[in-house]
Design a protein around this motif. Structure first.
Motif, PDB file in Angstrom:
ATOM      1  N   ILE A 170     -43.967 123.852  81.520  1.00  0.00           N
ATOM      2  CA  ILE A 170     -43.547 123.193  80.288  1.00  0.00           C
ATOM      3  C   ILE A 170     -43.717 124.143  79.099  1.00  0.00           C
ATOM      4  O   ILE A 170     -42.940 124.126  78.147  1.00  0.00           O
ATOM      5  CB  ILE A 170     -44.350 121.881  80.094  1.00  0.00           C
ATOM      6  N   ASP A 174     -40.788 126.573  79.025  1.00  0.00           N
ATOM      7  CA  ASP A 174     -39.627 125.835  78.540  1.00  0.00           C
ATOM      8  C   ASP A 174     -39.680 125.701  77.010  1.00  0.00           C
ATOM      9  O   ASP A 174     -38.731 126.049  76.302  1.00  0.00           O
ATOM     10  CB  ASP A 174     -39.625 124.464  79.225  1.00  0.00           C
ATOM     11  N   LEU A 234     -39.718 136.591  78.507  1.00  0.00           N
ATOM     12  CA  LEU A 234     -39.894 135.135  78.530  1.00  0.00           C
ATOM     13  C   LEU A 234     -38.759 134.468  79.299  1.00  0.00           C
ATOM     14  O   LEU A 234     -38.988 133.598  80.149  1.00  0.00           O
ATOM     15  CB  LEU A 234     -39.933 134.624  77.098  1.00  0.00           C
ATOM     16  N   THR A 235     -37.527 134.912  79.001  1.00  0.00           N
ATOM     17  CA  THR A 235     -36.378 134.320  79.688  1.00  0.00           C
ATOM     18  C   THR A 235     -36.446 134.594  81.180  1.00  0.00           C
ATOM     19  O   THR A 235     -36.140 133.722  82.001  1.00  0.00           O
ATOM     20  CB  THR A 235     -35.079 134.910  79.113  1.00  0.00           C
ATOM     21  N   ALA A 258     -39.018 132.383  82.645  1.00  0.00           N
ATOM     22  CA  ALA A 258     -38.513 131.010  82.675  1.00  0.00           C
ATOM     23  C   ALA A 258     -37.507 130.850  83.806  1.00  0.00           C
ATOM     24  O   ALA A 258     -37.475 129.831  84.493  1.00  0.00           O
ATOM     25  CB  ALA A 258     -37.875 130.667  81.330  1.00  0.00           C
ATOM     26  N   GLU A 278     -39.601 130.675  87.036  1.00  0.00           N
ATOM     27  CA  GLU A 278     -40.442 129.495  87.192  1.00  0.00           C
ATOM     28  C   GLU A 278     -39.618 128.213  87.192  1.00  0.00           C
ATOM     29  O   GLU A 278     -39.885 127.298  87.962  1.00  0.00           O
ATOM     30  CB  GLU A 278     -41.457 129.431  86.054  1.00  0.00           C
ATOM     31  N   LEU A 279     -38.654 128.151  86.285  1.00  0.00           N
ATOM     32  CA  LEU A 279     -37.917 126.900  86.115  1.00  0.00           C
ATOM     33  C   LEU A 279     -36.598 126.923  86.863  1.00  0.00           C
ATOM     34  O   LEU A 279     -35.929 125.911  86.949  1.00  0.00           O
ATOM     35  CB  LEU A 279     -37.641 126.651  84.630  1.00  0.00           C
ATOM     36  N   MET A 339     -32.531 123.218  81.484  1.00  0.00           N
ATOM     37  CA  MET A 339     -33.922 123.528  81.140  1.00  0.00           C
ATOM     38  C   MET A 339     -34.527 122.331  80.423  1.00  0.00           C
ATOM     39  O   MET A 339     -34.480 122.224  79.213  1.00  0.00           O
ATOM     40  CB  MET A 339     -33.922 124.768  80.245  1.00  0.00           C
ATOM     41  N   ARG A 340     -35.020 121.391  81.191  1.00  0.00           N
ATOM     42  CA  ARG A 340     -35.426 120.133  80.577  1.00  0.00           C
ATOM     43  C   ARG A 340     -36.861 119.757  80.903  1.00  0.00           C
ATOM     44  O   ARG A 340     -37.192 118.579  80.947  1.00  0.00           O
ATOM     45  CB  ARG A 340     -34.515 118.999  81.047  1.00  0.00           C
ATOM     46  N   VAL A 341     -37.739 120.727  81.150  1.00  0.00           N
ATOM     47  CA  VAL A 341     -39.111 120.348  81.516  1.00  0.00           C
ATOM     48  C   VAL A 341     -39.843 119.752  80.330  1.00  0.00           C
ATOM     49  O   VAL A 341     -40.522 118.736  80.430  1.00  0.00           O
ATOM     50  CB  VAL A 341     -39.887 121.566  82.055  1.00  0.00           C
ATOM     51  N   ALA A 342     -39.688 120.396  79.165  1.00  0.00           N
ATOM     52  CA  ALA A 342     -40.413 119.922  77.994  1.00  0.00           C
ATOM     53  C   ALA A 342     -39.778 118.661  77.426  1.00  0.00           C
ATOM     54  O   ALA A 342     -40.456 117.830  76.839  1.00  0.00           O
ATOM     55  CB  ALA A 342     -40.467 121.006  76.920  1.00  0.00           C
ATOM     56  N   GLU A 343     -38.473 118.535  77.612  1.00  0.00           N
ATOM     57  CA  GLU A 343     -37.797 117.350  77.095  1.00  0.00           C
ATOM     58  C   GLU A 343     -36.998 116.722  78.232  1.00  0.00           C
ATOM     59  O   GLU A 343     -35.798 116.938  78.331  1.00  0.00           O
ATOM     60  CB  GLU A 343     -36.839 117.731  75.965  1.00  0.00           C
ATOM     61  N   PRO A 351     -38.741 108.313  80.305  1.00  0.00           N
ATOM     62  CA  PRO A 351     -38.873 106.863  80.300  1.00  0.00           C
ATOM     63  C   PRO A 351     -38.870 106.329  78.878  1.00  0.00           C
ATOM     64  O   PRO A 351     -39.242 107.029  77.934  1.00  0.00           O
ATOM     65  CB  PRO A 351     -40.219 106.636  80.980  1.00  0.00           C
TER      66      PRO A 351
END
Lengths: 141, 532, 125
Positions: B178, B181, C94-95, C98, C101-102, C110-114, C119
């Motif tokens: 996270i 991201d 960083l990219t 990412a 990892e992602l 890329m939606r881990v943080a958002e 819910p």
């Protein structure tokens, strides 16, 4: 990439590049050159050596962690600014010390040079740590 | 040759250097920047000594706080203070200039960082394993203080980048998915914002031929060309993006909940405020004629930010993301002060910024403890924390009232001043938005409180069921987590009950912005002294 | 000369903004690199294109003897290059991380943080 020729040449090439980087660093004040460009040359030398000999080998050869080297660089650059505290001048004033050597030539030492050495170390440390991290990644794949 | 064109009075080049001595007392403006920088450097070198990191960082921060305090007292007593680097005369050398506004913000930043470094000790993992944490925190403070105290526009850009690099490091330290991201979004958008800032600097240099802020303040008002308004608009774009004002706020709620709670707290307290500070500097001091042109834009942006941010906070299931939106709401209130643009408006802005720095940091710290107890920041799974730790719930509700601006807490006074400023200039609809923001923020905040603390169990549980997720705080977390957070909240409460110091600080800060002559005089004063 | 450079800067910005509007992170990185160069060129042009005489004061003199190139934009560009380079290097790493990892080089995935299917917030109270 990792041929015999490259692996044989790389240590000598890296040594030459580091030597050249110090030369570029020291001629920097009045002629083209300086800490940043010198640091980049040295960092490329470290990166080349890393490709040829492996990252572990480089880390062993460097003794200190690259980020610690960068920290020393920031420290030296800041100290260069504080020298002017002793002559009652504003922060970062360039102070010069001319030493007469025994053979009659003159050696100029200055706080701008100290600052440039700091910049050199910061660039070497920061760029080589990025390069080594990327190379390490390549190896473990 | 732009060099000689930007000389304020036509000097010979040789006396471009300062003659005479600089008193050691003037170095008080260097220490708030240099001390954390030196500390960060030493801690980077001492990477094999994890046990030294925290005590050393604490000592450095304490010294920085003292230096900031001395600087603040000096500026309060004697007006703006300037030191120009490298013995050059301004505008050739880079000036550091502290007026009441910058010294105040720098002081509060150092105070916040001191509290956060104490809080960090509650996380054992951080202290022992996450190398570089403390040095990055110090580097961040270097960037923030440098941004506040610099008197040179390009130097401000450099400090922005120092801040950016340190915050990148803090964002990804730990390396969870996270975080990567969030860091990608934070990184790209903030880099773009600083690029816009750099473009604006380039154009401004082309128009006035100087980058020293005092020199610009002298020359920019005389620029006839309409291009100066484009420059001002670019500054507004860049700093509104830095300050996360609507509609450029997307990066903030996307990234602030990703790192450690302590890091979120520092970000929420410090980063966006540098953007707001730079807005005040550029629009009210450097290019004052642009304010009337951009006023409508500022008002609309402020109004949207004021309303949409708390609404966004209500729509979140993650408590820290909700807080991110509340940070944005505070930016809206500050922008309203800027849009009003009268001395009272800037007074309200400065007071609100101080309030927002303290309160948002404290809120993130408290939510960090909540996360530690509940193991999550998902408010559906939290609940019943009141029973587990009533102190924490008191801290949280006090901070909610403070951020919403209910009397007698700290947030009330700046909002009151902002409302007064709005009424004075007859801008009633902006006043309505400020008040509406208070109502919405208190709904969003108390909703969080009710979900996290007040109800008995998690979502869907009946009232007798105790939330089994909740673990009590460890002693370590109580000593190092609850105590610093509690001390910060106590400070906020006392400052709210005794608001006179805040009034005085905010009023002198606002006064300083409207007295460009003093600011300019402090920079070029050494010049006239050298001539005599 | 200035006019030609202005068009070049415009071209740089056009390309950079086109790339930045893309969803792919690699294209965005290229956009960042190009916009940085565009800004540097902009500062260079805005400092006026003067004669290419280096701004060096001869020894024994206090001022340069003839019209020199304006050194300040060059100093600004140098600083901006250094900063832009280091930030670009950071963003690149960083990219890359990412991406590893992602498993995402696209902002849409890329939606881990958002999280996309996040819910709804509880509706009580």
């Amino acid at each position: 990439m990792n041929t015999v020729i490259f692996r044989t040449v790389a240590p000598y090439l890296a040594a030459l590049m580091v030597l050249f980087s110090v030369f570029v660093l020291l001629r920097g004040h009045n002629e083209p050159g300086g800490g940043f460009i010198g640091g980049l040359i040295a960092a490329s030398a470290i990166a080349i050596y890393g490709i040829a000999a492996g990252v572990d080998e480089v880390r062993k050869a460097l003794v200190f962690h690259p980020i610690a080297v960068a920290g020393l660089g920031v420290f030296l650059a800041a100290i260069a600014g504080f020298m002017s505290l002793f002559v009652e001048a504003p922060f970062l004033k360039g102070l010069w010390l001319f030493l007469e050597l025994s053979d009659g030539s003159e050696l100029a030492l200055s706080t701008p040079m100290l600052f440039d050495i700091g910049v050199y170390l910061v660039v070497v440390g920061a760029i080589s740590s990025i390069a080594l991290a990327l190379e390490e990644d390549e190896e473990t794949r | 040759m732009a060099g000689s064109a930007s000389t304020p009075k036509n000097l010979d080049l040789p006396p471009a250097m300062i003659e005479g001595v600089t008193s050691v007392a003037d170095w008080v403006i260097v220490w708030p920047i240099a001390l954390p920088m030196l500390g960060a450097a030493v801690l980077l070198m001492a990477r094999k000594r994890p046990e030294w990191q925290a005590p050393f960082a604490f000592v450095i921060l304490l010294a920085t706080l003292v230096a900031n305090f001395m600087l603040y007292m000096r500026v309060q007593a004697e007006g703006p203070l300037t030191m120009t680097m490298g013995n050059w005369l301004p505008p050739y050398g880079i000036s550091l200039t502290a007026d009441a506004l910058s010294a105040l913000f720098s002081l509060v930043s150092a105070f916040i960082l001191l509290i956060v470094v104490l809080f960090v000790q509650s996380e054992v993992e951080t202290r022992e394993n996450k190398y570089g944490y403390h040095s990055l925190l110090l580097l961040l403070l270097t960037g923030v203080s440098g941004g506040f105290l610099t008197g040179d526009l390009f130097n401000l850009y450099v400090w922005f980048e120092v801040m950016l690099i340190a915050s990148f490091g803090l964002l990804i330290i730990g390396g969870r998915k996270i975080q990567l991201d969030g860091a990608v979004k934070y990184g790209f958008l903030n880099f773009l914002a600083t690029t816009f800032f750099l473009i604006a600097i380039g154009f401004l240099y082309g128009l006035v031929g100087t980058l020293n802020m005092a020199d610009i303040a002298l020359k920019a008002p005389q620029v006839e060309s309409g291009a100066i308004y484009a420059v001002a608009a670019l500054f507004f774009l860049a700093f509104a993006m830095k300050g996360a004002a609507f509609p450029l706020n997307a990066w903030l709620p996307a990234s602030y909940h990703a790192p450690d709670p302590a890091v979120s707290a520092v970000f929420a307290g410090l980063l966006t405020k540098v953007g707001v500070y730079a807005l005040v500097r550029t629009h009210l001091l450097l290019i004052p004629q642009s304010h009337a042109q951009l006023q409508l834009v500022m008002e609309v942006v402020a109004a949207f930010t004021l309303i949409l941010a708390p609404l966004g906070a209500m729509a979140q299931t993650n408590a820290r993301r909700a807080l991110g939106f509340l940070v944005v709401g505070g930016i809206g209130a500050m922008l309203a002060g800027l849009a009003i643009g009268s001395p009272t408006g800037v007074f309200g802005l400065a007071a609100y910024a101080v309030n927002s720095m303290l309160v948002m940091t404290a809120l993130y710290l408290v939510v960090g403890l909540v996360e530690r107890m509940g193991g999550t920041s998902d408010i559906r799974k939290l609940g019943g924390l009141y029973r587990a730790n009533s102190w924490l719930s008191i801290l949280f509700i006090v901070l909610v009232f403070a951020v919403a601006g209910l009397p007698p807490f700290l947030g009330f006074w700046p909002k009151m001043i902002l409302v007064q400023a709005g009424v004075e200039v007859g801008n009633f609809w902006l006043v309505a938005f400020i008040l509406l923001n208070s109502i919405l923020t208190s709904i969003a905040g108390t909703r969080l409180w009710a979900h996290i603390f007040w109800r008995d169990g998690r979502e869907g549980a009946n009232s007798e069921q105790i939330n089994e997720r909740i673990r009590p705080l460890t002693t370590r977390a109580k000593v190092w987590g609850l105590l610093p957070a509690g001390a910060l909240v106590a400070f906020i409460v006392v400052a709210g009950l005794v608001p006179q110091p805040l009034f005085k600080a905010g009023a002198t800060a606002a006064f300083a912005i409207y007295e460009p002559a003093e600011y300019v005089g402090s920079v070029f004063g050494s010049l006239s002294a050298a001539e005599e | 000369m200035e006019i030609a450079l202005s068009f070049l800067i415009g071209l740089f910005f056009t390309v950079a903004i086109y790339l930045l509007l893309s969803r792919s992170l690699i294209r965005m990185l290229l956009g960042i690199a190009i916009i940085g160069n565009g800004v540097n060129l902009l500062i260079f042009t805005i400092g006026r294109v003067t004669r290419e005489v280096p701004p060096i004061v001869p020894s024994g003199e206090y001022a340069p003897l003839e019209t020199i190139a304006n050194p300040l934009p060059q100093a600004l560009i140098l600083t901006a290059i250094v900063i832009g380079f280091s930030l670009f290097a950071f963003l690149l790493v960083l990219t890359y991380r990412a991406y590893q990892e992602l498993d995402a080089d696209n902002t849409d995935t890329m939606r881990v943080a958002e999280p996309e299917d996040s819910p709804r917030p509880p509706l009580s109270y």
